[in-house]
Design a protein around this motif. Structure first.
Motif, PDB file in Angstrom:
ATOM      1  N   PHE A 174     -13.496  65.958  55.041  1.00  0.00           N
ATOM      2  CA  PHE A 174     -13.570  65.558  53.627  1.00  0.00           C
ATOM      3  C   PHE A 174     -13.000  66.628  52.721  1.00  0.00           C
ATOM      4  O   PHE A 174     -12.174  66.367  51.866  1.00  0.00           O
ATOM      5  N   PHE A 175     -13.527  67.844  52.943  1.00  0.00           N
ATOM      6  CA  PHE A 175     -13.170  68.929  52.036  1.00  0.00           C
ATOM      7  C   PHE A 175     -11.672  69.203  52.093  1.00  0.00           C
ATOM      8  O   PHE A 175     -11.010  69.334  51.071  1.00  0.00           O
ATOM      9  N   THR A 176     -11.138  69.279  53.294  1.00  0.00           N
ATOM     10  CA  THR A 176      -9.731  69.665  53.404  1.00  0.00           C
ATOM     11  C   THR A 176      -8.794  68.584  52.884  1.00  0.00           C
ATOM     12  O   THR A 176      -7.759  68.875  52.310  1.00  0.00           O
ATOM     13  N   LEU A 229      -7.783  76.612  49.762  1.00  0.00           N
ATOM     14  CA  LEU A 229      -8.503  77.707  50.405  1.00  0.00           C
ATOM     15  C   LEU A 229      -9.212  77.201  51.658  1.00  0.00           C
ATOM     16  O   LEU A 229      -9.434  77.940  52.610  1.00  0.00           O
ATOM     17  N   GLY A 230      -9.558  75.911  51.634  1.00  0.00           N
ATOM     18  CA  GLY A 230     -10.223  75.291  52.781  1.00  0.00           C
ATOM     19  C   GLY A 230      -9.393  75.391  54.057  1.00  0.00           C
ATOM     20  O   GLY A 230      -9.940  75.554  55.148  1.00  0.00           O
ATOM     21  N   ASN A 231      -8.072  75.287  53.936  1.00  0.00           N
ATOM     22  CA  ASN A 231      -7.224  75.301  55.126  1.00  0.00           C
ATOM     23  C   ASN A 231      -7.116  76.681  55.747  1.00  0.00           C
ATOM     24  O   ASN A 231      -7.027  76.823  56.963  1.00  0.00           O
ATOM     25  N   TYR A 279     -16.614  76.816  40.777  1.00  0.00           N
ATOM     26  CA  TYR A 279     -16.678  78.013  41.638  1.00  0.00           C
ATOM     27  C   TYR A 279     -15.343  78.278  42.319  1.00  0.00           C
ATOM     28  O   TYR A 279     -14.963  79.412  42.580  1.00  0.00           O
ATOM     29  N   TYR A 280     -14.612  77.190  42.574  1.00  0.00           N
ATOM     30  CA  TYR A 280     -13.334  77.311  43.284  1.00  0.00           C
ATOM     31  C   TYR A 280     -12.364  78.202  42.498  1.00  0.00           C
ATOM     32  O   TYR A 280     -11.676  79.056  43.047  1.00  0.00           O
ATOM     33  N   ILE A 281     -12.371  78.002  41.185  1.00  0.00           N
ATOM     34  CA  ILE A 281     -11.400  78.722  40.364  1.00  0.00           C
ATOM     35  C   ILE A 281     -11.705  80.223  40.341  1.00  0.00           C
ATOM     36  O   ILE A 281     -10.804  81.050  40.255  1.00  0.00           O
TER      37      ILE A 281
HETATM   38  N1  PFF Z   1      -8.922  70.398  49.709  1.00  0.00           N
HETATM   39  C1  PFF Z   1      -9.147  71.658  49.066  1.00  0.00           C
HETATM   40  C2  PFF Z   1      -9.140  72.755  50.111  1.00  0.00           C
HETATM   41  O1  PFF Z   1      -8.984  72.490  51.305  1.00  0.00           O
HETATM   42  O2  PFF Z   1      -9.294  73.906  49.724  1.00  0.00           O
HETATM   43  C3  PFF Z   1     -10.424  71.696  48.284  1.00  0.00           C
HETATM   44  C4  PFF Z   1     -10.677  70.488  47.451  1.00  0.00           C
HETATM   45  C5  PFF Z   1      -9.786  70.124  46.442  1.00  0.00           C
HETATM   46  C6  PFF Z   1     -11.755  69.694  47.738  1.00  0.00           C
HETATM   47  C7  PFF Z   1      -9.984  68.963  45.735  1.00  0.00           C
HETATM   48  C8  PFF Z   1     -11.974  68.525  47.029  1.00  0.00           C
HETATM   49  C9  PFF Z   1     -11.088  68.187  46.050  1.00  0.00           C
HETATM   50  F1  PFF Z   1     -11.284  67.098  45.389  1.00  0.00           F
END
Ligand code: PFF
Length: 472
Positions: free
Chosen positions: A251-253, A28-30, A111-113
């Motif tokens: 980091f997140f992505t 979802l980050g992308n 929260y992601y789920i």
């Molecule tokens: N990288 C994932 C995104 O861009 O949505 C989110 C994510 C997955 C962050 C796994 C951290 C992680 F360990």
């Protein structure tokens, strides 16, 4: 009787692990977080700190985590506590810091789920035409908050529908991790990733061929939309916040700095390459982010809302962009049901291949450190994480998701990344680290990275951490 060597799960193929790591990274980050951050933080200028962070932090951390994971796997440790202990055996406390590498992903997972489950729900609503006749911002916004259970209205009279989709999404995730690395995660990613790219390309072509839907406003076109996202506002470079956000997005992505890649890489074999594989996974993520992620939502919204409103839309948050603006744009075009489905199912595939990676460290920890069989470990994980998910669902309106995102998706990430980097290059030692990275490589890392890893990377991390503390 001789102690029996435990049989750890493993990847079926090299392509499998690359797809799985790319699957974790592409999320979802992308497609939601990146375009919103870029548009809100100086457009094209954001890309300068973004690419600097990619080269100086993201890719080196990717290599470090792949290497540490493979190293730990050799001692049958798939998570940070065991891996940190193997790196620094004399220190009795370091393993406790490794716990962040299990809890951090868990915090993001819970929260992601839930957000991932909205994408599944909306895929379904798209196909059944439930929201596709709504043609203004206000109605789609009511539809969203009704669905989220924040308001009872003509669309939904409670959170029940959202909860059903949460349950389905949760069970799908559990089902995948129940089957393990090769038969669960790898299999999922091997079909989900290509499908995701196909959907992404279809949407990209749709956006590129938008033309000028409203002839009275000739400036509202796709190329001006790209201009809005890419034209640099260089004054942004002076802002510490922009640098923090760019590094945070990297980091997140890439899913680095949190322990997830350590676990995935622990299922490698000793002689497997990490250099080229880690790089390939990172590049795949960047293509999905900078090419697909940046070319769908913002340019499409620009064409329909123009240069003034797009700013407000970009600042109104990622949920509005993804669940109100994008469906609104698609509803104004031919075949809204089909394209709506493409958009939301793309997000769902991106989401599920990430959320399973967030679950795996906790499961691996139970298996490796407590000798619990996978099926039992998955059951324990399911019960605990299910309970932990509830506040994000029922207290969404009180900012629980933002709070969790701050701790899991921002704070822990930087702290954990700093610990693992310092441990690897300073305690374990740069020369040994370099040798360890280059076991069985299909590519050699340029020597300049020795310097970057040893000095620039920790320095950069300390500065970011310092700025974070100062800011909070
Ligand atoms: N990288 C994932 C995104 O861009 O949505 C989110 C994510 C997955 C962050 C796994 C951290 C992680 F360990």
């Amino acid at each position: 009787m001789m102690a029996q060597k435990k049989e750890r799960d493993s990847w079926g193929s090299r392509l499998g692990i690359i797809m799985a790591v790319a699957g974790s990274a592409i999320g979802l980050g992308n497609f939601l977080r990146f375009p919103a951050k870029a548009a809100a933080n100086g457009g094209g200028a954001f890309m300068i700190p973004y690419f600097i962070s990619l080269l100086l932090l993201g890719i080196p951390l990717m290599w470090i985590e792949w290497t540490l994971g493979r190293y730990g796997g050799g001692f049958e440790h798939g998570t940070a506590p065991g891996i940190f202990h193997s790196l620094w055996q004399k220190n009795r406390f370091i393993k406790y810091f490794g716990v962040i590498g299990i809890f951090g992903p868990l915090v993001i997972f819970i929260y992601y789920i839930f957000i991932e489950s909205w994408t599944l729900a909306y895929s379904f609503f798209a196909l059944t035409g439930r929201y596709t006749t709504l043609l203004d911002q206000h109605s789609l916004r009511s539809f969203l908050i009704g669905f989220q259970g924040l308001q009872k209205n003509q669309y939904f009279n409670g959170i029940a529908t959202a909860y059903v989709f949460f349950l389905i999404t949760f069970l799908l995730n559990i089902w995948v991790i129940y089957y393990g690395i090769k038969r669960g995660i790898e299999k999922l990613c091997k079909w989900a990733m290509p499908l995701l790219f196909i959907f992404g390309l279809v949407l990209l072509v749709r956006v590129l061929t938008l033309g000028v839907p409203d002839l009275s406003r000739p400036g509202w076109n796709v190329s001006a939309g790209f201009g809005f996202l890419w034209n640099p506002d260089f004054s942004a470079l002076k802002s510490a916040k922009v640098w923090l956000e760019a590094a945070g997005q990297i980091f997140f992505t890439l899913s680095v700095g949190i322990g997830v890649i350590l676990t995935y890489a622990s299922y490698l074999k000793k002689a497997d390459d990490v250099v080229l594989s880690g790089l390939t996974a990172s590049v795949t993520n960047e293509v999905a982010e900078v090419i697909l992620g940046a070319s769908i939502i913002i340019p499409a919204a620009f064409v329909f809302f123009g240069p003034v409103d797009i700013k407000l839309i970009a600042q109104s948050g990622v949920f509005n962009l993804g669940f109100v603006t994008m469906p609104l744009v698609l509803n104004k075009l031919p075949w809204p049901q089909l394209f709506g489905f493409f958009w939301f199912f793309l997000l769902f595939l991106a989401g599920i291949t990430s959320s399973v990676s967030l679950a795996q460290p906790a499961v691996a920890f139970l298996e490796d450190e407590f000798n619990i069989k996978r099926k039992r470990a998955v059951s324990i994980f399911s019960i605990v994480s299910f309970i932990l998910c509830q506040p994000a669902i029922f207290f969404l309106g009180r900012g629980v998701v933002d709070e969790l995102d701050f701790w899991g998706g921002t704070f822990f990430l930087v702290v954990f990344a700093t610990i693992e980097t310092v441990l690897f290059v300073w305690v374990f030692g740069m020369d040994r680290a370099w040798e360890e990275i280059h076991k069985g490589p299909d590519m050699t890392i340029p020597n300049v990275y020795k310097f970057i890893n040893k000095y620039i990377n920790p320095l950069f991390l300390f500065i970011i951490m310092g700025m974070r503390f100062a800011q909070e």
